[in-house]
Structures are given as structure tokens and as C-alpha cells.
Design a protein around this motif. Structure first.
Motif, PDB file in Angstrom:
ATOM      1  N   GLY A   1      33.338  -4.232  19.911  1.00 33.99           N
ATOM      2  CA  GLY A   1      32.617  -5.480  20.128  1.00 33.99           C
ATOM      3  C   GLY A   1      33.017  -6.501  19.099  1.00 33.99           C
ATOM      4  O   GLY A   1      34.207  -6.812  18.929  1.00 33.99           O
ATOM      5  N   VAL A   2      32.043  -7.052  18.373  1.00 35.63           N
ATOM      6  CA  VAL A   2      32.337  -8.013  17.319  1.00 35.63           C
ATOM      7  C   VAL A   2      33.260  -7.383  16.276  1.00 35.63           C
ATOM      8  O   VAL A   2      34.204  -8.008  15.793  1.00 35.63           O
ATOM      9  CB  VAL A   2      31.032  -8.503  16.656  1.00 35.63           C
ATOM     10  N   TYR A   3      32.986  -6.139  15.931  1.00 35.54           N
ATOM     11  CA  TYR A   3      33.860  -5.361  15.061  1.00 35.54           C
ATOM     12  C   TYR A   3      34.339  -4.130  15.799  1.00 35.54           C
ATOM     13  O   TYR A   3      33.649  -3.599  16.664  1.00 35.54           O
ATOM     14  CB  TYR A   3      33.121  -4.910  13.804  1.00 35.54           C
ATOM     15  N   ASN A   4      35.532  -3.655  15.434  1.00 36.45           N
ATOM     16  CA  ASN A   4      36.008  -2.358  15.894  1.00 36.45           C
ATOM     17  C   ASN A   4      35.959  -1.393  14.722  1.00 36.45           C
ATOM     18  O   ASN A   4      36.410  -1.713  13.610  1.00 36.45           O
ATOM     19  CB  ASN A   4      37.443  -2.450  16.425  1.00 36.45           C
ATOM     20  N   GLY A   5      35.394  -0.217  14.955  1.00 38.94           N
ATOM     21  CA  GLY A   5      35.293   0.768  13.890  1.00 38.94           C
ATOM     22  C   GLY A   5      35.383   2.171  14.421  1.00 38.94           C
ATOM     23  O   GLY A   5      35.262   2.406  15.622  1.00 38.94           O
ATOM     24  N   TRP A   6      35.586   3.123  13.507  1.00 44.11           N
ATOM     25  CA  TRP A   6      35.711   4.513  13.906  1.00 44.11           C
ATOM     26  C   TRP A   6      35.388   5.412  12.719  1.00 44.11           C
ATOM     27  O   TRP A   6      35.470   5.012  11.554  1.00 44.11           O
ATOM     28  CB  TRP A   6      37.128   4.806  14.397  1.00 44.11           C
ATOM     29  N   LEU A   7      34.992   6.641  13.040  1.00 43.80           N
ATOM     30  CA  LEU A   7      34.745   7.643  12.020  1.00 43.80           C
ATOM     31  C   LEU A   7      36.092   8.179  11.555  1.00 43.80           C
ATOM     32  O   LEU A   7      36.902   8.627  12.363  1.00 43.80           O
ATOM     33  CB  LEU A   7      33.883   8.773  12.585  1.00 43.80           C
TER      34      LEU A   7
ATOM     35  N   GLU B   1      37.008  21.651  25.615  1.00 47.01           N
ATOM     36  CA  GLU B   1      37.990  21.122  24.664  1.00 47.01           C
ATOM     37  C   GLU B   1      37.384  19.977  23.844  1.00 47.01           C
ATOM     38  O   GLU B   1      37.582  19.885  22.632  1.00 47.01           O
ATOM     39  CB  GLU B   1      39.233  20.642  25.418  1.00 47.01           C
ATOM     40  N   ILE B   2      36.635  19.103  24.525  1.00 47.59           N
ATOM     41  CA  ILE B   2      35.960  18.011  23.817  1.00 47.59           C
ATOM     42  C   ILE B   2      34.927  18.563  22.847  1.00 47.59           C
ATOM     43  O   ILE B   2      34.833  18.130  21.689  1.00 47.59           O
ATOM     44  CB  ILE B   2      35.286  17.058  24.823  1.00 47.59           C
ATOM     45  N   TYR B   3      34.149  19.534  23.312  1.00 48.72           N
ATOM     46  CA  TYR B   3      33.057  20.062  22.492  1.00 48.72           C
ATOM     47  C   TYR B   3      33.588  20.765  21.247  1.00 48.72           C
ATOM     48  O   TYR B   3      32.975  20.695  20.175  1.00 48.72           O
ATOM     49  CB  TYR B   3      32.197  21.020  23.309  1.00 48.72           C
ATOM     50  N   TYR B   4      34.723  21.434  21.367  1.00 45.34           N
ATOM     51  CA  TYR B   4      35.310  22.081  20.192  1.00 45.34           C
ATOM     52  C   TYR B   4      35.618  21.055  19.110  1.00 45.34           C
ATOM     53  O   TYR B   4      35.322  21.256  17.924  1.00 45.34           O
ATOM     54  CB  TYR B   4      36.579  22.851  20.566  1.00 45.34           C
ATOM     55  N   ASP B   5      36.206  19.921  19.523  1.00 48.27           N
ATOM     56  CA  ASP B   5      36.478  18.851  18.543  1.00 48.27           C
ATOM     57  C   ASP B   5      35.174  18.300  17.968  1.00 48.27           C
ATOM     58  O   ASP B   5      35.100  17.957  16.784  1.00 48.27           O
ATOM     59  CB  ASP B   5      37.275  17.724  19.196  1.00 48.27           C
ATOM     60  N   MET B   6      34.148  18.205  18.812  1.00 49.77           N
ATOM     61  CA  MET B   6      32.871  17.666  18.349  1.00 49.77           C
ATOM     62  C   MET B   6      32.275  18.502  17.220  1.00 49.77           C
ATOM     63  O   MET B   6      31.834  17.971  16.200  1.00 49.77           O
ATOM     64  CB  MET B   6      31.883  17.588  19.520  1.00 49.77           C
ATOM     65  N   VAL B   7      32.247  19.820  17.403  1.00 50.49           N
ATOM     66  CA  VAL B   7      31.604  20.676  16.399  1.00 50.49           C
ATOM     67  C   VAL B   7      32.409  20.748  15.108  1.00 50.49           C
ATOM     68  O   VAL B   7      31.875  21.145  14.059  1.00 50.49           O
ATOM     69  CB  VAL B   7      31.354  22.097  16.950  1.00 50.49           C
ATOM     70  N   MET B   8      33.685  20.347  15.150  1.00 53.38           N
ATOM     71  CA  MET B   8      34.519  20.370  13.955  1.00 53.38           C
ATOM     72  C   MET B   8      34.455  19.055  13.174  1.00 53.38           C
ATOM     73  O   MET B   8      35.023  18.943  12.090  1.00 53.38           O
ATOM     74  CB  MET B   8      35.971  20.664  14.354  1.00 53.38           C
ATOM     75  N   ILE B   9      33.769  18.042  13.722  1.00 55.15           N
ATOM     76  CA  ILE B   9      33.685  16.738  13.064  1.00 55.15           C
ATOM     77  C   ILE B   9      32.899  16.852  11.760  1.00 55.15           C
ATOM     78  O   ILE B   9      31.870  17.526  11.690  1.00 55.15           O
ATOM     79  CB  ILE B   9      33.015  15.712  13.994  1.00 55.15           C
ATOM     80  N   ASP B  10      33.389  16.146  10.749  1.00 52.06           N
ATOM     81  CA  ASP B  10      32.661  16.035   9.490  1.00 52.06           C
ATOM     82  C   ASP B  10      31.702  14.846   9.594  1.00 52.06           C
ATOM     83  O   ASP B  10      32.147  13.696   9.561  1.00 52.06           O
ATOM     84  CB  ASP B  10      33.640  15.820   8.337  1.00 52.06           C
ATOM     85  N   PRO B  11      30.389  15.083   9.716  1.00 47.43           N
ATOM     86  CA  PRO B  11      29.457  13.971   9.892  1.00 47.43           C
ATOM     87  C   PRO B  11      29.356  13.063   8.675  1.00 47.43           C
ATOM     88  O   PRO B  11      28.849  11.942   8.766  1.00 47.43           O
ATOM     89  CB  PRO B  11      28.120  14.673  10.168  1.00 47.43           C
ATOM     90  N   ASP B  12      29.841  13.542   7.527  1.00 47.75           N
ATOM     91  CA  ASP B  12      29.785  12.743   6.304  1.00 47.75           C
ATOM     92  C   ASP B  12      31.059  11.941   6.066  1.00 47.75           C
ATOM     93  O   ASP B  12      31.202  11.298   5.020  1.00 47.75           O
ATOM     94  CB  ASP B  12      29.519  13.648   5.096  1.00 47.75           C
ATOM     95  N   ALA B  13      31.974  11.987   7.033  1.00 53.81           N
ATOM     96  CA  ALA B  13      33.205  11.207   6.894  1.00 53.81           C
ATOM     97  C   ALA B  13      32.881   9.709   6.888  1.00 53.81           C
ATOM     98  O   ALA B  13      31.856   9.273   7.406  1.00 53.81           O
ATOM     99  CB  ALA B  13      34.162  11.546   8.031  1.00 53.81           C
ATOM    100  N   GLU B  14      33.778   8.926   6.311  1.00 57.02           N
ATOM    101  CA  GLU B  14      33.556   7.482   6.203  1.00 57.02           C
ATOM    102  C   GLU B  14      33.762   6.800   7.550  1.00 57.02           C
ATOM    103  O   GLU B  14      34.688   7.138   8.293  1.00 57.02           O
ATOM    104  CB  GLU B  14      34.515   6.880   5.178  1.00 57.02           C
ATOM    105  N   PHE B  15      32.877   5.864   7.870  1.00 50.75           N
ATOM    106  CA  PHE B  15      33.045   5.049   9.062  1.00 50.75           C
ATOM    107  C   PHE B  15      33.701   3.750   8.637  1.00 50.75           C
ATOM    108  O   PHE B  15      33.153   3.004   7.838  1.00 50.75           O
ATOM    109  CB  PHE B  15      31.689   4.774   9.731  1.00 50.75           C
ATOM    110  N   VAL B  16      34.901   3.484   9.147  1.00 51.80           N
ATOM    111  CA  VAL B  16      35.685   2.330   8.700  1.00 51.80           C
ATOM    112  C   VAL B  16      35.780   1.292   9.816  1.00 51.80           C
ATOM    113  O   VAL B  16      35.700   1.617  11.004  1.00 51.80           O
ATOM    114  CB  VAL B  16      37.098   2.754   8.256  1.00 51.80           C
ATOM    115  N   TYR B  17      35.955   0.044   9.435  1.00 51.75           N
ATOM    116  CA  TYR B  17      36.038  -1.066  10.378  1.00 51.75           C
ATOM    117  C   TYR B  17      37.320  -1.856  10.160  1.00 51.75           C
ATOM    118  O   TYR B  17      37.844  -1.919   9.033  1.00 51.75           O
ATOM    119  CB  TYR B  17      34.847  -2.020  10.206  1.00 51.75           C
ATOM    120  N   GLU B  18      37.807  -2.462  11.241  1.00 49.83           N
ATOM    121  CA  GLU B  18      38.884  -3.426  11.098  1.00 49.83           C
ATOM    122  C   GLU B  18      38.373  -4.658  10.367  1.00 49.83           C
ATOM    123  O   GLU B  18      37.192  -4.987  10.421  1.00 49.83           O
ATOM    124  CB  GLU B  18      39.436  -3.819  12.473  1.00 49.83           C
TER     125      GLU B  18
END
Length: 351
Positions: free
Chosen positions: A184-190, A139-156
Motif C-alpha cells: 500500500g502506502v509502504y511495502n514491507g516484509w518480514l 508445503e506452505i505450512y512447513y515454511d510457516m512453522v519455521m518462521i522466526d516471529p522475532d525477525a525484523e519487519f523491514v520497509y522500502e
């Protein structure tokens, strides 16, 4: 082991639920397959009539790769000493972990132990700390292969804490590592829905595991760790833990290694800041065929785990594939500074 599972049923189920909402109450529901009590006969099933050409998606086969690291989550903080944790999830579901909290005296600056070498040591000397079951990992791997690697990485916008260290989770898709979250110092996510879902599933997979039981990999980038070639007469293979100056001086006299002259040992025996209050010195005398050089026999870490305590050597992998032997031994001494807060973790090391 190759794990394969077809996602078609999940997709059809979702589409069917959507179609049900728009269809009249008189339509047939999807028939189900069921087994009788002795599990030997199946009843016939019928497909729902409302699944049209527009609502049917093609079959998607999601297959886990073999022998790969799928997930790596890490944390480091050097604000006070060295604090780190690394977790590796392999494609067979096994999970390896190492964690260090330490303030040893390194001999000189050097590159950190690579993730590949750290994992190799864990696999060579320890056992997995847990196992993720096949359906959950798929289930995790299915979500992994569907990720857009070019999506923006955003931070708080705000800092979390200036000395909070750095943590991250990354996933391996086809040999490409994609960072999906950071803390850590910043929180961020894809900024990708599949990445967020994968991150939540990964976190849930570790929810039942107690981080109180783990493995420690003390490498030369966080402590004094060195291999000396011995020249003294008739050394004998042995292991010892040096816990005071009397034992240190006796060791130096017996094996001809002047540790006290090294900067990393300057505070051992100090009247005010004696390092023996928090550290001890692990020593092992080993013998190898002289066909192997110092670079092959040198130690790469001191390892503390539930099933192994002692020095770790990646060169053993190389030696295991070499048939050439001269039959003449050369002796070496492994030395490491390790924590002395709980000496019970070294039980069995010298016996």
C-alpha cells in the motif's frame, strides 16, 4: 480432516544432492523404489552409502492442525468510498473470500465486522471459492512453522502511493498471528527466508483463481444496516428491493417505518443527487419466536454470492442450539442500502 506428511524425504534429498557434489564419480547413487506394471510388487531398494552421520538430519513431522484459519490476506482503501478484500485459507484447504467496493451511508460509526464474524457468515451462507490441494498447503505450512516471529519487519524507503490503501498477509502458527508482508502506502516484509518463501507460495496458490467471481458482505460499518421491530397489524414475511421514491413511500406507509427521517436516507429522492441512481434498499420481513431478543434476531450483513443473496444473521447459530420455544411470533424488518449498479446480482432474492 487431518493432513500429515513427513518432510524427511525432502530433507534427505537435499542433503544427498550436496553430498553428490563432493563425492567421487565412482560412488553409488541413491537407489529408488519403483512399482511394476500392475502396481502389486515393489522392487527392493538400497540406501546410498554416502549418507553419513554428519549429513543426516532427524525426521521432521509437519502436521496440519484441524479446524483453524491458517492464512489471512486483507486489503482496505477508504480514499473513495469503501474498497476491501479478505481471503481466508482454512486448514482443510478451503478458501473463503469477500470483496466490497461501495459508498453507502452508515447510520453511525461502529466497529468493523470482525474477521471471525465475517468468516462465520461466509461459512454459514456461502461456499469456498477454491480449494488448495493437500501437498501445496502442507508445503506452505512447513515454511510457516519455521518462521522466526522475532525477525525484523523491514520497509522500502519510498512511498508507493499516498492513497494506495493498506494490504497485508498474515499466517497463524499455534494460535499466534504473524504478519509476513505488507503493501500500500509502504511495502514491507518480514526479514526471514521462510516467511519470504511462504509469501511466494501463498501468492502462487491464488494465481489460477479469477478474482472476478467473489462474495460481498455488506455490514453496518460500511452501509446502512438495521433491524426494526414491527408494530403494524398482520405483517407477512416477504422480501423486496426498493428502487424509487414511490416504492419507498409505499413501504413506509405499510410498515410504519419512517426511513426518510433518518440522516442516512437524506439524499434518496434528492433532485440533484438522488441516491437511487447508485443505491437500492433491500428489505426483508421476518418472524421469530418471541423468546429471542432483538440482539439475537438482528441482521449482521447483507450477503451477495453465487449461491446465496440476502440478509445474514449470526444469531442463527445461537437459535439452532436453543430448545425453548413459546410459540408466539414477533415480526422484524431488515433494511440495508446496497449497490444498484448491476441489479442482476439480486436475481432470485424476491422470488
Amino acid at each position: 480432516m487431518k493432513l500429515t506428511k513427513t518432510i524427511t524425504a525432502l530433507l534427505l534429498g537435499t542433503l544427498c544432492m550436496t553430498a553428490l557434489c563432493s563425492c567421487s564419480s565412482g560412488q553409488d547413487t541413491a537407489a529408488s523404489k519403483k512399482k511394476n506394471a500392475d502396481n502389486t510388487k515393489d522392487t527392493e531398494t538400497t540406501k546410498a552409502s554416502y549418507v553419513t552421520e554428519e549429513t543426516t538430519s532427524p525426521s521432521i513431522d509437519c502436521e496440519l492442525p484441524e479446524g483453524e484459519v491458517l492464512i489471512h490476506t486483507g486489503y482496505t482503501n477508504e480514499a473513495e468510498g469503501y474498497n476491501a478484500r479478505n481471503i481466508y485459507v482454512l486448514s482443510d484447504g478451503s478458501v473463503y473470500m469477500s470483496e466490497e467496493f461501495f459508498g453507502g451511508f452508515v447510520e453511525e460509526y461502529c466497529d468493523p465486522l470482525s474477521d471471525e464474524d465475517r468468516l462465520s457468515l461466509l461459512k454459514l451462507y456461502t461456499k469456498p471459492v477454491m480449494q488448495i490441494n493437500e501437498p501445496s498447503l502442507l508445503e506452505i505450512y512447513y515454511d510457516m512453522v519455521m518462521i522466526d516471529p522475532d525477525a525484523e519487519f523491514v520497509y522500502e524507503d519510498d512511498y508507493v502511493c499516498y492513497d494506495a490503501g493498506y494490504s497485508y498477509t498474515e499466517v497463524n502458527v499455534g494460535g499466534n498471528w504473524i504478519k509476513i508482508s505488507e503493501g500500500g502506502v509502504y511495502n514491507g516484509w518480514l526479514e526471514d527466508d521462510y516467511a519470504k518463501e511462504a509469501s511466494e507460495l501463498i501468492r502462487d496458490s491464488f494465481s489460477d483463481y479469477s478474482l472476478g467471481i467473489t462474495t460481498h458482505i455488506y455490514s453496518k460499518d460500511i452501509t446502512f444496516l438495521k433491524t426494526f421491530e414491527l408494530t403494524c397489524e398482520d405483517p407477512k414475511p416477504c422480501k423486496m428491493l426498493i428502487t424509487n421514491m414511490d416504492e419507498l413511500k409505499a413501504f413506509e406507509e405499510q410498515y410504519g417505518i419512517d426511513l426518510e427521517s433518518l440522516d442516512s436516507f437524506a439524499y434518496f429522492g434528492d433532485r440533484d443527487y438522488d441516491s437511487f441512481k447508485s443505491l437500492c434498499i433491500a428489505v426483508e420481513i421476518v418472524a421469530y419466536d418471541e423468546v429471542f431478543g432483538l440482539d439475537t434476531v438482528s441482521t449482521d450483513a447483507f450477503i451477495v454470492s453465487d449461491n446465496y443473496v440476502g440478509f445474514g444473521n449470526l444469531g442463527l447459530l445461537k437459535m439452532a442450539t436453543t430448545d425453548l420455544r413459546l410459540g408466539v411470533d414477533k415480526y422484524y424488518c431488515y433494511v440495508a442500502q446496497v449497490p444498484a449498479y448491476d441489479m442482476s446480482v439480486y436475481d432470485g432474492y424476491t422470488t
